[in-house]
Design a protein around this motif. Structure first.
Motif, PDB file in Angstrom:
ATOM      1  N   GLN A  35     -31.099  -6.405 -50.159  1.00 29.21           N
ATOM      2  CA  GLN A  35     -31.477  -4.978 -49.287  1.00 29.21           C
ATOM      3  C   GLN A  35     -32.373  -3.922 -50.253  1.00 29.21           C
ATOM      4  N   ASN A  36     -31.874  -3.809 -51.569  1.00 28.90           N
ATOM      5  CA  ASN A  36     -32.893  -2.462 -51.989  1.00 28.90           C
ATOM      6  C   ASN A  36     -34.324  -3.022 -51.974  1.00 28.90           C
ATOM      7  N   MET A  37     -34.365  -4.440 -52.230  1.00 25.19           N
ATOM      8  CA  MET A  37     -36.082  -4.762 -53.232  1.00 25.19           C
ATOM      9  C   MET A  37     -37.267  -4.397 -51.680  1.00 25.19           C
ATOM     10  N   ASP A  38     -36.465  -4.659 -50.701  1.00 29.06           N
ATOM     11  CA  ASP A  38     -37.532  -3.917 -49.093  1.00 29.06           C
ATOM     12  C   ASP A  38     -37.696  -1.776 -49.011  1.00 29.06           C
ATOM     13  N   LYS A  39     -36.768  -1.361 -49.826  1.00 30.45           N
ATOM     14  CA  LYS A  39     -37.184  -0.423 -49.937  1.00 30.45           C
ATOM     15  C   LYS A  39     -37.288   0.380 -51.304  1.00 30.45           C
ATOM     16  N   GLU A  40     -38.296   2.399 -51.575  1.00 27.77           N
ATOM     17  CA  GLU A  40     -38.165   2.313 -52.256  1.00 27.77           C
ATOM     18  C   GLU A  40     -37.706   4.256 -52.311  1.00 27.77           C
ATOM     19  N   LYS A  41     -37.521   4.369 -53.583  1.00 29.67           N
ATOM     20  CA  LYS A  41     -37.129   5.694 -54.003  1.00 29.67           C
ATOM     21  C   LYS A  41     -38.929   6.646 -53.970  1.00 29.67           C
ATOM     22  N   CYS A  42     -38.104   7.470 -52.725  1.00 24.00           N
ATOM     23  CA  CYS A  42     -38.801   8.311 -52.352  1.00 24.00           C
ATOM     24  C   CYS A  42     -38.502  10.281 -52.265  1.00 24.00           C
ATOM     25  N   PHE A  43     -39.118  10.840 -53.399  1.00 24.72           N
ATOM     26  CA  PHE A  43     -39.281  12.168 -53.577  1.00 24.72           C
ATOM     27  C   PHE A  43     -39.145  12.921 -52.786  1.00 24.72           C
ATOM     28  N   GLY A  44     -37.910  14.143 -51.816  1.00 28.35           N
ATOM     29  CA  GLY A  44     -38.400  15.339 -51.869  1.00 28.35           C
ATOM     30  C   GLY A  44     -38.073  15.286 -50.452  1.00 28.35           C
ATOM     31  N   LEU A  97     -44.016   9.473 -54.393  1.00 29.00           N
ATOM     32  CA  LEU A  97     -42.671   8.514 -55.543  1.00 29.00           C
ATOM     33  C   LEU A  97     -42.360   8.711 -56.273  1.00 29.00           C
ATOM     34  N   ALA A  98     -42.152  10.342 -57.253  1.00 25.57           N
ATOM     35  CA  ALA A  98     -41.568  10.751 -58.520  1.00 25.57           C
ATOM     36  C   ALA A  98     -41.595  11.740 -58.337  1.00 25.57           C
TER      37      ALA A  98
END
Length: 105
Positions: A35-44, A97-98
């Motif tokens: 499930q996490n492969m289809d997602k990305e970390k998004c800051f803010g 992304l950071a």
């Protein structure tokens, strides 16, 4: 002799139970990874206390962000959508992304 047999049987049962629990958890962990492969970390983009993780110094992890749109906390979002998600504190006005330093509102 029966004391040794009882101890040995109890140890065997404990090992078997531990192995069964480990095997039962493996599919759930694999599903979460998929499930996490289809997602990305998004800051803010996380609201106060609603981040998935990384909320800066003095915090532990999930649910510890101190403010809405905190620049060093992130939430999982669908891949490709982070930089299209509004963030009131981001220099660009969108998720990053950071981690970033929040701009003054």
């Amino acid at each position: 002799m029966s004391q040794t047999l009882t101890t040995s049987t109890a140890a065997t049962l404990a090992l078997a139970l531990g192995a069964a629990l480990t095997l039962a958890a493996a599919p759930a962990q694999a599903q979460n990874a998929d499930q996490n492969m289809d997602k990305e970390k998004c800051f803010g983009v996380a609201m106060k206390g609603k981040n998935d993780c990384a909320a800066g110094a003095g915090t532990t992890c999930a649910g510890t962000s101190k403010m809405d749109h905190q620049g060093n906390s992130w939430s999982f979002v669908p891949k490709g959508s982070c930089e299209k998600t509004l963030s009131k504190t981001s220099p660009t006005g969108y998720g990053q992304l950071a981690a970033f330093k929040e701009k003054k509102a």
